[in-house]
Design a protein around this motif. Structure first.
Motif, mmCIF file in Angstrom:
data_model
loop_
_atom_site.group_PDB
_atom_site.id
_atom_site.type_symbol
_atom_site.label_atom_id
_atom_site.label_comp_id
_atom_site.label_asym_id
_atom_site.label_seq_id
_atom_site.Cartn_x
_atom_site.Cartn_y
_atom_site.Cartn_z
ATOM 1 N N ARG A 178 0.818 -1.323 0.134
ATOM 2 C CA ARG A 178 -0.090 -0.013 0.034
ATOM 3 C C ARG A 178 0.979 1.338 -0.115
ATOM 4 N N ILE A 179 2.078 0.952 -0.750
ATOM 5 C CA ILE A 179 2.993 2.200 -0.614
ATOM 6 C C ILE A 179 3.426 2.402 -2.099
ATOM 7 N N THR A 180 4.111 3.418 -2.541
ATOM 8 C CA THR A 180 4.801 3.524 -3.971
ATOM 9 C C THR A 180 6.068 3.145 -3.810
ATOM 10 N N VAL A 181 6.744 2.358 -4.621
ATOM 11 C CA VAL A 181 8.000 1.865 -4.674
ATOM 12 C C VAL A 181 8.648 2.284 -6.050
ATOM 13 N N ALA A 182 9.375 3.190 -6.176
ATOM 14 C CA ALA A 182 10.169 3.629 -7.542
ATOM 15 C C ALA A 182 11.434 3.137 -7.630
ATOM 16 N N THR A 183 12.006 2.759 -8.739
ATOM 17 C CA THR A 183 13.378 2.240 -8.805
ATOM 18 C C THR A 183 14.090 2.931 -10.024
ATOM 19 N N THR A 184 15.282 3.075 -9.819
ATOM 20 C CA THR A 184 16.198 3.621 -11.061
ATOM 21 C C THR A 184 17.543 3.107 -10.666
ATOM 22 N N THR A 185 18.571 3.379 -11.532
ATOM 23 C CA THR A 185 19.785 3.191 -11.421
ATOM 24 C C THR A 185 20.596 4.578 -11.100
ATOM 25 N N LEU A 186 21.673 4.349 -10.362
ATOM 26 C CA LEU A 186 22.563 5.279 -9.926
ATOM 27 C C LEU A 186 23.290 6.132 -11.007
ATOM 28 N N PRO A 187 23.683 5.373 -12.177
ATOM 29 C CA PRO A 187 24.354 6.224 -13.275
ATOM 30 C C PRO A 187 23.158 7.074 -14.064
ATOM 31 N N LEU A 188 21.792 6.404 -14.137
ATOM 32 C CA LEU A 188 20.891 7.102 -14.745
ATOM 33 C C LEU A 188 20.354 8.521 -13.800
ATOM 34 N N LEU A 189 20.509 8.134 -12.669
ATOM 35 C CA LEU A 189 20.135 9.406 -11.741
ATOM 36 C C LEU A 189 21.011 10.414 -11.652
ATOM 37 N N ILE A 190 22.270 10.370 -11.710
ATOM 38 C CA ILE A 190 23.297 10.942 -11.833
ATOM 39 C C ILE A 190 23.539 11.749 -13.449
ATOM 40 N N ALA A 191 23.213 10.973 -14.323
ATOM 41 C CA ALA A 191 23.202 11.743 -15.675
ATOM 42 C C ALA A 191 22.037 12.754 -15.831
ATOM 43 N N HIS A 192 20.921 12.618 -15.481
ATOM 44 C CA HIS A 192 19.722 12.995 -15.872
ATOM 45 C C HIS A 192 19.125 13.819 -14.507
ATOM 46 N N GLY A 193 19.279 13.325 -13.342
ATOM 47 C CA GLY A 193 18.665 13.829 -12.213
ATOM 48 C C GLY A 193 17.449 13.464 -11.758
ATOM 49 N N PRO A 194 16.841 13.405 -10.568
ATOM 50 C CA PRO A 194 15.702 12.630 -9.994
ATOM 51 C C PRO A 194 14.186 13.340 -10.646
ATOM 52 N N GLU A 195 14.428 14.612 -11.205
ATOM 53 C CA GLU A 195 13.075 15.065 -11.635
ATOM 54 C C GLU A 195 12.781 14.754 -13.115
ATOM 55 N N ARG A 196 13.693 14.069 -13.746
ATOM 56 C CA ARG A 196 13.791 13.782 -15.143
ATOM 57 C C ARG A 196 12.691 12.260 -14.887
#
Length: 206
Positions: free
Chosen positions: A166-184
């Protein structure tokens, strides 16, 4: 260290020290360095200030103690829990996410009063927009070298995770986060298909 040097608040020193070299000298784990990279990525994007993070703070749940890698106060006033996936097995990782669900949905405790009804630990600690849109963010951090075991990828995790959270779980990779930022659009929500969403577009818990 690059952030500190660029701030102008520290006197420059001769020579150059990389994060890997600093880790070797001080005993810092790669897990901690990945969390630092995460904090910097959120800070650069304006999604959260680098001072608005708490690290490894214990939270009580009906399913046992929950110790997130990090808790961040986002720029919109809500909170998110951040996990860096490096060492946990799938079973332990999913069990930890079950504790997140237990924490968010724990019954209210205490007597309360006429002005304020009883509240859970979540409500007492994270009052505000967090009560409407709480979620953990899970980052997959790559191994530092080919000598390490092959990293578990996001598709494999999503295939294994068949939750009724009953929660939202979102995933990404660290390289993707560093390259584009969390708001992308770098986040993929567990149970919601292959589409990637920006931080502001993550859905409210079902």
């Amino acid at each position: 260290m690059a952030e500190a040097a660029a701030s102008g608040e520290h006197a420059p020193k001769a020579g150059r020290t990389t994060g890997q070299r600093a880790a070797a000298k001080t005993g810092l784990r790669e897990h901690a360095l990945a969390l630092v990279d995460t904090v910097i990525a959120f800070h650069h994007a304006g999604a959260a200030d680098h001072t608005d993070w708490q690290v490894e703070v214990a939270h009580p749940t009906p399913a046992g103690s929950l110790v997130p890698d990090g808790v961040v106060l986002l720029a919109d006033g809500s909170h998110a829990f951040v996990e860096i996936d490096r060492t946990l097995s799938y079973a332990r990782l999913l069990a930890k996410l079950e504790r997140y669900d237990a924490y968010r949905n724990a019954p209210a405790s205490g007597r309360g009063n006429a002005a304020r009804p009883p509240r859970s630990h979540w409500q007492q600690t994270y009052a505000g927009p967090s009560l409407e849109r709480p979620f953990p963010l899970l980052l997959f951090s790559p191994p530092p070298s080919a000598a390490r075991p092959r990293q578990r990828g996001r598709p494999a995790f999503h295939d294994r995770a068949r939750p009724n959270w009953r929660i939202t779980v979102a995933t990404t990779t660290l390289p993707l986060l560093i390259a584009h930022g969390p708001e992308r659009p770098v986040w993929r929500v567990v149970g919601d298909g292959e589409d990637r969403l920006p931080l502001a577009g993550l859905p409210q818990p079902r």
